[in-house]
Design a protein around this motif. Sequence first.
Motif: not given
Length: 511
Positions: A230-237, A296-299
Motif C-alpha cells: 500500500a505504501v509503495v502504491a501510494l508513493g507511485l500514485l 517526500i511525495a505523499p506529504l
Amino acid sequence: MSYTESLGLIMLIGMVAVIFIGFPISFTLLFLAIIFGGLGLGWEQTFNLAYLQIWGTMKDEIFPAVPLFIFMGYMTEQSGLMERLFGALRSLLAPVRGSLYLAVILTATIFAMATGIVGAAVTVLGIMAAPMMIRTGYDARLSAGAIAAGGTLGILIPPSVMLVVMGPTMGIPVNLLYSAAFGPGFLLAGSYIAYTLIRSFMNPTLGPPMTMDERKEAYDAMTTEKVGVAVVALGLLCLIVMTYLLAELLLSQAGAPRMAIGAGSIDISGIAAVPALLVIFPYFQNAYFRAVVLGIAPLSALIGFTLGTIVGGLATPTEAASCGAFGATLLALVYGRLNLKAAINAATGTMVTSAMVLFLAVASTVFGAIFTKLGSANLITSYLLAVPVGDWWKLALIMAIFFILGWPFEWPVIILVFLPIVLPVVEKLQLGLGKLDLLIWFGALTAVNMQTSYLTPPVAMSAYYLRNVVPQWRLSTIYKGMADYMVIQVIVLALLLLYPQIALWLPHATR
C-alpha cells in the motif's frame, strides 16, 4: 477623557498586569470585561453584549477549521512522515557543508505546510536532528537556532492556525491571508538557509558534510527498509500525479501544445503524460529513488491538495481542513502508524490546543466589545492618528509595539486583543494601497512579527520545547542561537515593510 473611557484604559492596563502575574489569559479577559463593563455600562447591557459576542463567535464558519487543521498536524506528526522527510532530505544533501542545517530548515518549511503547531515541530526536529548534530560536531548555537527558528515557520506558513483566527478578526478572507503569507514565509526560510550556508562555508567546522561512512549508513537504512504494498502504491500514485501536474504547468508557461487526449469528461495532456509514465521505471528499479519519493511525495501531495484548494478558491478553509485531516489519518493508516495510542494522542492534543485557542477567541471577543463600547478604543485610535509623524512611521510604530508585546505575550493575545484596537488606525493610513490590499499586507506584516514571539525571552516557548528534548544544550546557548535568527526575522520584516509586493503578488495572481 470621560469616566467610561478611563475605565476602559484601566481595564486594559489591568489585563496586562494580571497576565504578567501568571493568571490564565482567557479567564482574566472575561472577568475584567464583565467587572469593568458592569461598572461602566451597567450589568444588563454588559451581559447582553457578552451573550451576543459569544453567540456570534460560535456561529462563525471559519473557526471549525481550527480544530481540523490542528488534528491534521497532530496526526501527521503521529504518522512519522516528518522523520521520513528529514531522512530523505538529509541523505540528498549529505555532500553539502551544513547539510544538517539545510535538512532541518527544509523539513521545517515543508512540515509547516502540513501543520501550524510550533511545539510539535520544534520537539520532533529536536529529537531527530539534535543527536546527529551533536555527534557530528555541529556548532551548538547555530544548531539550536536552526531548529528553534525553523520550527516556528509553522505559525507563518499556511495552514497556520494563527491566520485562520486572524481572518475573522480583521474581516478579510482567510484564503487571501494564506496567499499573502507564502511570500514572506518562503523568503524567511530562504534567508535561514542562506545564513547557515554562508556560515558553514566561511567556517567548515560549524557544519561539516557527512562522512562517507555516515552516507553509506543512511543509504543502507533507506534502501533496506521494508514497506508494504500500500505504501509503495501510494508513493507511485503521488509521484505520477505530481510529475504530470509539473509537466502540465511547464507546458502552459511555455505555450507549447498539449496534445489533449479525451478520457470521458477528463481532458489529459498527452505530452505531460509521457514523463509521468516514465517515472514508473526508476521508481521500481532504484530502491534509493523510491525511498526518497516515499519520504517526500505523499506529504507534499497532502499539502498541495489541502492548500491548493484554499488558495485557488476551490474550497473554504473548513472544507479543505476536513479533507486534510482525513488525508493525514489515511496516510497514518497506510504507513502502519495508526493505532489506538496514536489516535488518542492526536485527539487529546487537538482537544487541548483547540480549547485554548477557541476559548481565548470567545473571551477576547467579549473583552474587545466591552472595551470598544466604553469608548477607549476610539480614544486610542484618535491618539495614534494624532501622532505628528507620517503614515509610514505610524505603521512602523504599530509594528514596533507588536514586536515588544511579543516578548511577554504569545500570538493569541496580540491577535485577539491588541490587533482590533489598532485596526481602525491601519484602515485610515494612506500608503498608496487599496483598503483590501492594505489589510492583506498588514496581516502578513503582523504574521511575520508574531513569529518572533516564539524566539524572544522571557516566554520564548521554542527554547523550552527544545530544552526539554535536548538537555545537552544549555538554555543560554539556545537563546543565543535564537537571537541570531531573530535578527534575520527583523530584516525580513523590514523588507516586507519596504516592498509590499512580497506579500501581495500571490493574492493578486489568484484573484
